[in-house]
Enzyme design. Structure first.
Site, PDB file in Angstrom:
ATOM      1  N   LYS A   1       0.864  -1.176   0.000  1.00 44.22           N
ATOM      2  CA  LYS A   1       0.000   0.000   0.000  1.00 44.22           C
ATOM      3  C   LYS A   1       0.905   1.231   0.000  1.00 44.22           C
ATOM      4  O   LYS A   1       2.045   1.123   0.466  1.00 44.22           O
ATOM      5  CB  LYS A   1      -0.934  -0.004   1.203  1.00 44.22           C
ATOM      6  CG  LYS A   1      -0.197   0.086   2.540  1.00 44.22           C
ATOM      7  CD  LYS A   1      -0.879   0.964   3.541  1.00 44.22           C
ATOM      8  CE  LYS A   1       0.128   1.567   4.456  1.00 44.22           C
ATOM      9  NZ  LYS A   1      -0.227   2.555   5.325  1.00 44.22           N
TER      10      LYS A   1
ATOM     11  N   HIS B   1      -0.646  -5.359   5.587  1.00 46.07           N
ATOM     12  CA  HIS B   1      -0.109  -6.206   6.666  1.00 46.07           C
ATOM     13  C   HIS B   1      -1.001  -6.211   7.904  1.00 46.07           C
ATOM     14  O   HIS B   1      -0.963  -7.136   8.704  1.00 46.07           O
ATOM     15  CB  HIS B   1       1.328  -5.778   7.041  1.00 46.07           C
ATOM     16  CG  HIS B   1       1.388  -4.467   7.755  1.00 46.07           C
ATOM     17  ND1 HIS B   1       1.492  -3.270   7.106  1.00 46.07           N
ATOM     18  CD2 HIS B   1       1.327  -4.173   9.065  1.00 46.07           C
ATOM     19  CE1 HIS B   1       1.498  -2.302   7.986  1.00 46.07           C
ATOM     20  NE2 HIS B   1       1.397  -2.812   9.184  1.00 46.07           N
TER      21      HIS B   1
ATOM     22  N   LYS C   1      -2.344  -9.452  10.858  1.00 42.50           N
ATOM     23  CA  LYS C   1      -2.121  -9.528  12.304  1.00 42.50           C
ATOM     24  C   LYS C   1      -3.009 -10.615  12.903  1.00 42.50           C
ATOM     25  O   LYS C   1      -4.165 -10.760  12.515  1.00 42.50           O
ATOM     26  CB  LYS C   1      -2.427  -8.182  12.966  1.00 42.50           C
ATOM     27  CG  LYS C   1      -1.372  -7.133  12.664  1.00 42.50           C
ATOM     28  CD  LYS C   1      -1.674  -5.847  13.386  1.00 42.50           C
ATOM     29  CE  LYS C   1      -0.743  -4.741  12.955  1.00 42.50           C
ATOM     30  NZ  LYS C   1       0.662  -4.950  13.312  1.00 42.50           N
TER      31      LYS C   1
ATOM     32  N   ASP D   1      -2.919   7.119   4.922  1.00 43.06           N
ATOM     33  CA  ASP D   1      -1.945   6.179   5.455  1.00 43.06           C
ATOM     34  C   ASP D   1      -2.607   5.049   6.260  1.00 43.06           C
ATOM     35  O   ASP D   1      -2.160   3.911   6.209  1.00 43.06           O
ATOM     36  CB  ASP D   1      -0.983   6.964   6.368  1.00 43.06           C
ATOM     37  CG  ASP D   1       0.314   6.224   6.597  1.00 43.06           C
ATOM     38  OD1 ASP D   1       0.824   5.645   5.632  1.00 43.06           O
ATOM     39  OD2 ASP D   1       0.808   6.220   7.752  1.00 43.06           O
TER      40      ASP D   1
ATOM     41  N   HIS E   1      -5.927   0.232   6.308  1.00 47.34           N
ATOM     42  CA  HIS E   1      -6.048  -0.651   7.466  1.00 47.34           C
ATOM     43  C   HIS E   1      -7.400  -0.574   8.179  1.00 47.34           C
ATOM     44  O   HIS E   1      -8.032  -1.580   8.454  1.00 47.34           O
ATOM     45  CB  HIS E   1      -4.963  -0.327   8.494  1.00 47.34           C
ATOM     46  CG  HIS E   1      -3.577  -0.334   7.929  1.00 47.34           C
ATOM     47  ND1 HIS E   1      -3.158  -1.249   7.000  1.00 47.34           N
ATOM     48  CD2 HIS E   1      -2.510   0.453   8.166  1.00 47.34           C
ATOM     49  CE1 HIS E   1      -1.892  -1.021   6.693  1.00 47.34           C
ATOM     50  NE2 HIS E   1      -1.479   0.012   7.388  1.00 47.34           N
TER      51      HIS E   1
ATOM     52  N   LYS F   1      -0.918  10.063  15.155  1.00 45.91           N
ATOM     53  CA  LYS F   1       0.479   9.932  15.574  1.00 45.91           C
ATOM     54  C   LYS F   1       0.701  10.817  16.785  1.00 45.91           C
ATOM     55  O   LYS F   1      -0.030  11.779  17.004  1.00 45.91           O
ATOM     56  CB  LYS F   1       1.397  10.384  14.441  1.00 45.91           C
ATOM     57  CG  LYS F   1       1.346   9.439  13.244  1.00 45.91           C
ATOM     58  CD  LYS F   1       2.411   9.772  12.226  1.00 45.91           C
ATOM     59  CE  LYS F   1       2.410   8.755  11.108  1.00 45.91           C
ATOM     60  NZ  LYS F   1       2.792   7.406  11.541  1.00 45.91           N
TER      61      LYS F   1
HETATM   62  N1  LIG Z   1       8.503   0.780   6.058  1.00 47.68           N
HETATM   63  C1  LIG Z   1       7.368   0.235   6.400  1.00 47.68           C
HETATM   64  O1  LIG Z   1       7.175  -0.249   7.528  1.00 47.68           O
HETATM   65  C2  LIG Z   1       6.221   0.147   5.411  1.00 47.68           C
HETATM   66  C3  LIG Z   1       4.977  -0.297   5.877  1.00 47.68           C
HETATM   67  C4  LIG Z   1       3.931  -0.435   4.968  1.00 47.68           C
HETATM   68  C5  LIG Z   1       4.146  -0.123   3.635  1.00 47.68           C
HETATM   69  N2  LIG Z   1       5.366   0.324   3.204  1.00 47.68           N
HETATM   70  C6  LIG Z   1       5.534   0.596   1.776  1.00 47.68           C
HETATM   71  O2  LIG Z   1       6.617  -0.202   1.304  1.00 47.68           O
HETATM   72  C7  LIG Z   1       7.349   0.468   0.296  1.00 47.68           C
HETATM   73  C8  LIG Z   1       8.813   0.574   0.712  1.00 47.68           C
HETATM   74  O3  LIG Z   1       8.913   1.327   1.903  1.00 47.68           O
HETATM   75  P1  LIG Z   1      10.281   1.511   2.696  1.00 47.68           P
HETATM   76  O4  LIG Z   1       9.913   2.172   3.966  1.00 47.68           O
HETATM   77  O5  LIG Z   1      11.056   0.263   2.740  1.00 47.68           O
HETATM   78  O6  LIG Z   1      11.054   2.568   1.758  1.00 47.68           O
HETATM   79  P2  LIG Z   1      12.590   2.936   1.805  1.00 47.68           P
HETATM   80  O7  LIG Z   1      13.209   2.599   3.097  1.00 47.68           O
HETATM   81  O8  LIG Z   1      12.687   4.352   1.304  1.00 47.68           O
HETATM   82  O9  LIG Z   1      13.242   1.970   0.708  1.00 47.68           O
HETATM   83  C9  LIG Z   1      13.092   2.183  -0.665  1.00 47.68           C
HETATM   84  C10 LIG Z   1      13.830   1.105  -1.432  1.00 47.68           C
HETATM   85  O10 LIG Z   1      13.640   1.356  -2.816  1.00 47.68           O
HETATM   86  C11 LIG Z   1      14.903   1.330  -3.475  1.00 47.68           C
HETATM   87  N3  LIG Z   1      14.840   2.251  -4.595  1.00 47.68           N
HETATM   88  C12 LIG Z   1      14.378   3.515  -4.615  1.00 47.68           C
HETATM   89  N4  LIG Z   1      14.462   4.033  -5.855  1.00 47.68           N
HETATM   90  C13 LIG Z   1      14.990   3.069  -6.639  1.00 47.68           C
HETATM   91  C14 LIG Z   1      15.323   2.981  -8.014  1.00 47.68           C
HETATM   92  N5  LIG Z   1      15.115   4.002  -8.867  1.00 47.68           N
HETATM   93  N6  LIG Z   1      15.854   1.831  -8.463  1.00 47.68           N
HETATM   94  C15 LIG Z   1      16.094   0.785  -7.636  1.00 47.68           C
HETATM   95  N7  LIG Z   1      15.764   0.799  -6.334  1.00 47.68           N
HETATM   96  C16 LIG Z   1      15.228   1.934  -5.836  1.00 47.68           C
HETATM   97  C17 LIG Z   1      15.893   1.777  -2.431  1.00 47.68           C
HETATM   98  O11 LIG Z   1      17.150   1.281  -2.800  1.00 47.68           O
HETATM   99  P3  LIG Z   1      18.536   2.044  -2.476  1.00 47.68           P
HETATM  100  O12 LIG Z   1      18.335   2.716  -1.145  1.00 47.68           O
HETATM  101  O13 LIG Z   1      19.535   0.946  -2.446  1.00 47.68           O
HETATM  102  O14 LIG Z   1      18.700   3.017  -3.557  1.00 47.68           O
HETATM  103  C18 LIG Z   1      15.333   1.072  -1.195  1.00 47.68           C
HETATM  104  O15 LIG Z   1      15.767  -0.255  -1.194  1.00 47.68           O
HETATM  105  C19 LIG Z   1       6.628   1.799   0.110  1.00 47.68           C
HETATM  106  O16 LIG Z   1       5.679   1.638  -0.911  1.00 47.68           O
HETATM  107  C20 LIG Z   1       5.912   2.018   1.430  1.00 47.68           C
HETATM  108  O17 LIG Z   1       4.766   2.811   1.267  1.00 47.68           O
HETATM  109  C21 LIG Z   1       6.403   0.458   4.067  1.00 47.68           C
END
Ligand SMILES: NC(=O)c1ccc[n+]([C@@H]2O[C@H](COP(=O)([O-])OP(=O)(O)OC[C@H]3O[C@@H](n4cnc5c(N)ncnc54)[C@H](OP(=O)(O)O)[C@@H]3O)[C@@H](O)[C@H]2O)c1
Length: 498
Positions: A148, A178, A182, A236, A241, A341
């Site tokens: 999402k 996710h 749960k 968000d 959720h 938050k």
């Molecule tokens: N974090 C959470 O708990 C969470 C929860 C629910 C949903 N989400 C969703 O999950 C997704 C990822 O979230 P995140 O928090 O993990 O984000 P993040 O920490 O910013 O990670 C982004 C990832 O994408 C890669 N990336 C970005 N641009 C790229 C490109 N042009 N080519 C190749 N790789 C690229 C980055 O690689 P490099 O850094 O190596 O460049 C990194 O591995 C999002 O859609 C977010 O909305 C996250």
């Protein structure tokens, strides 16, 4: 170690990011530990950061050890599954290298592509994979897991779906939420449909209202830039959720637990939600934004002072809605959804308040009135079911008080699985029941779109609330003069005689 399961390759785009390193790889480790990954399953991490296979394995081993994983033998065998491919997802050469990797690795027939990346890249990845024929299922299945948010409003969700439709069948798409993975959320289904005790009461005749709360003490942490531009509490949390939780609570019994049967029932609920009357919005939807305050004795800054938040931003960090499900079962019963938050406590809970008995037969002490019956379902951190009912206080006088029947769902010796473990296994097994179908996502956007549009046009700032509070006081307006109140905790004091 005995491993069962379907042969496949797991490709994670965005493997160096927060979600992959903190949730997905630990979940895959657990599936490996439980023997749920076939021996030949390889897990390819993709990101722009340069790693070799060796440095990637060291990186992930260090992370898993730091998260408390101690079993060296299991960890070593898990690490052997890992590989890494560096490159940009907007570069066609990357997909050529990926196609080569998929061809070179034994499980080429079945492949899961997990998009743990910014939504802006979903179409690039789909088109890149399609150009290399990696989504074609002639030799084995190809599944794509999408995080999402799916779009940032109804229109963009439609556009995204239109682009995906060109290369993927709906059965190949796993839109993950996710929250639905749960334990306690799934437990609603068991509580409702594996018992008969609740079902006769589960309707407008006996239920006064339902509250669904997801409260966080954290702020925007490292995600301020993204949250400020594309997030907000409604997008968000509520669109995904909390509306999923509402749908599971309100749906009719499905004819089976098969994916389509379950999803058909959820969609019916989402489509029955009464469109919000935007001329009455201030009594139906409240938005807030945290100001500086104190949480657990620590001073914290306000939202507008967070790094990467635009000056004067209108993004809401708190939202509360009053919704009605206009169907035979629920007509007239308000559902209150609340999330924020930097609130006072971290907890997620469903609170179901029952109606009063038709007559008040028992004497009350002066100034006391009967307390309502509540059924409380803790989602996190307490995975609990609590029922509050009235009973007699021992003694010669007839006094009543609220007593509590409290049950923790898990036993101390049982390990609670993380939501992602179950969902990642479901993808391997092709079980789509807990993943969102496109019409569900569309229906959920239809519920929140009018609010988002009305707030976008509103020049007033969201109501400020001090960090460490329960949000803006104005959220009480949703109750009007009904005498209802927010249920802030599983543990409200109910011990006083009434
Ligand atoms: N974090 C959470 O708990 C969470 C929860 C629910 C949903 N989400 C969703 O999950 C997704 C990822 O979230 P995140 O928090 O993990 O984000 P993040 O920490 O910013 O990670 C982004 C990832 O994408 C890669 N990336 C970005 N641009 C790229 C490109 N042009 N080519 C190749 N790789 C690229 C980055 O690689 P490099 O850094 O190596 O460049 C990194 O591995 C999002 O859609 C977010 O909305 C996250």
């Amino acid at each position: 170690m005995k491993c069962t399961g379907v042969s496949h390759a797991y490709v994670i785009f965005g493997a160096t990011g927060n979600l992959a390193t903190h949730k997905l790889l630990p979940a895959l480790y657990q599936l490996h530990r439980m023997g749920q990954l076939a021996n030949d399953v390889e897990i390819l991490g993709c990101g722009r950061t340069e790693f070799t296979q060796d440095t990637w394995r060291i990186e992930i081993r260090t992370l898993l050890v730091a998260s408390g994983i101690k079993d060296d033998e299991v960890l070593t065998s898990f690490i052997q599954r890992l590989d890494y491919l560096a490159g940009s997802l907007t570069d066609a050469h990357f997909y050529q290298s990926l196609a080569q990797w998929v061809g070179d690795n034994g499980s080429e027939n079945n492949v899961i592509f997990y998009l743990s990346i910014s939504p802006d890249l979903y179409v690039d990845v789909t088109e890149g994979l399609a150009a290399e024929n990696l989504l074609n299922e002639s030799a084995g299945w190809r599944r794509m897991v999408i995080e999402k948010p799916f779009g940032h409003d109804l229109q963009s969700a439609r556009e995204l779906q239109h682009r995906l439709d060109k290369h993927l069948k709906e059965e190949q798409i796993y839109r993950i939420d996710h929250y639905v993975g749960k334990e306690t959320v799934q437990n609603f289904l068991v509580l409702r449909f594996d018992n008969l005790i609740l079902e006769p009461l589960w309707n407008r005749h006996y239920i006064d209202h339902i509250q669904i709360t997801h409260a966080e003490t954290v702020g925007v942490e490292g995600r301020a830039g993204y949250y400020d531009k594309s997030g907000g509490a409604v997008r968000d949390m509520i669109q995904s959720h909390l509306l999923q939780v509402l749908a599971l609570l309100a749906m009719e019994p499905p004819v089976s637990m098969e994916a389509e049967a379950l999803r058909d029932e959820k969609v019916k609920v989402l489509k029955s939600i009464r469109p919000l009357d935007t001329s009455q919005l201030s009594t139906l939807a409240i938005r807030g934004q945290y100001a500086a305050g104190v949480i657990k004795d620590e001073s914290v800054m306000g939202y507008l002072q967070e790094k990467d938040v635009a000056p004067g931003s209108h993004t809401e960090t708190f939202a509360a809605l009053k919704l009605y499900v206009d169907n035979w079962r629920w007509r007239g019963v308000p559902f209150y959804l609340r999330t924020g938050k930097r609130l006072k406590a971290r907890h997620s809970m469903i609170a179901v308040r029952f109606k009063e008995p038709p007559m008040d037969l028992f004497p009350r002490a002066a100034g006391k009135k009967r307390l309502p019956n509540w059924l409380l379902l803790g989602i996190q951190p307490d995975d609990a079911v609590r029922m509050e009912i009235s009973a007699k206080v021992p003694g010669v006088e007839m006094n009543t008080r609220q007593i509590v029947m409290n049950a923790t769902i898990g036993q101390p010796e049982e390990r609670k699985s993380e939501a992602y473990e179950e969902l990642l296994l479901d993808v391997i097994q092709g079980n789509r029941a807990l993943f969102l179908r496109y019409d569900e996502v569309k229906a959920a956007w239809s519920v929140v779109d009018p609010i988002l549009q009305a707030w976008e046009q509103d020049e007033q700032m969201p109501l400020q609330y001090p960090a460490g509070s329960w949000g803006p006081k104005a959220a009480d307006r949703l109750f009007g003069d009904s005498g209802r109140d927010w249920r802030d905790s599983l543990l409200d004091d109910t011990s006083n005689p009434t």
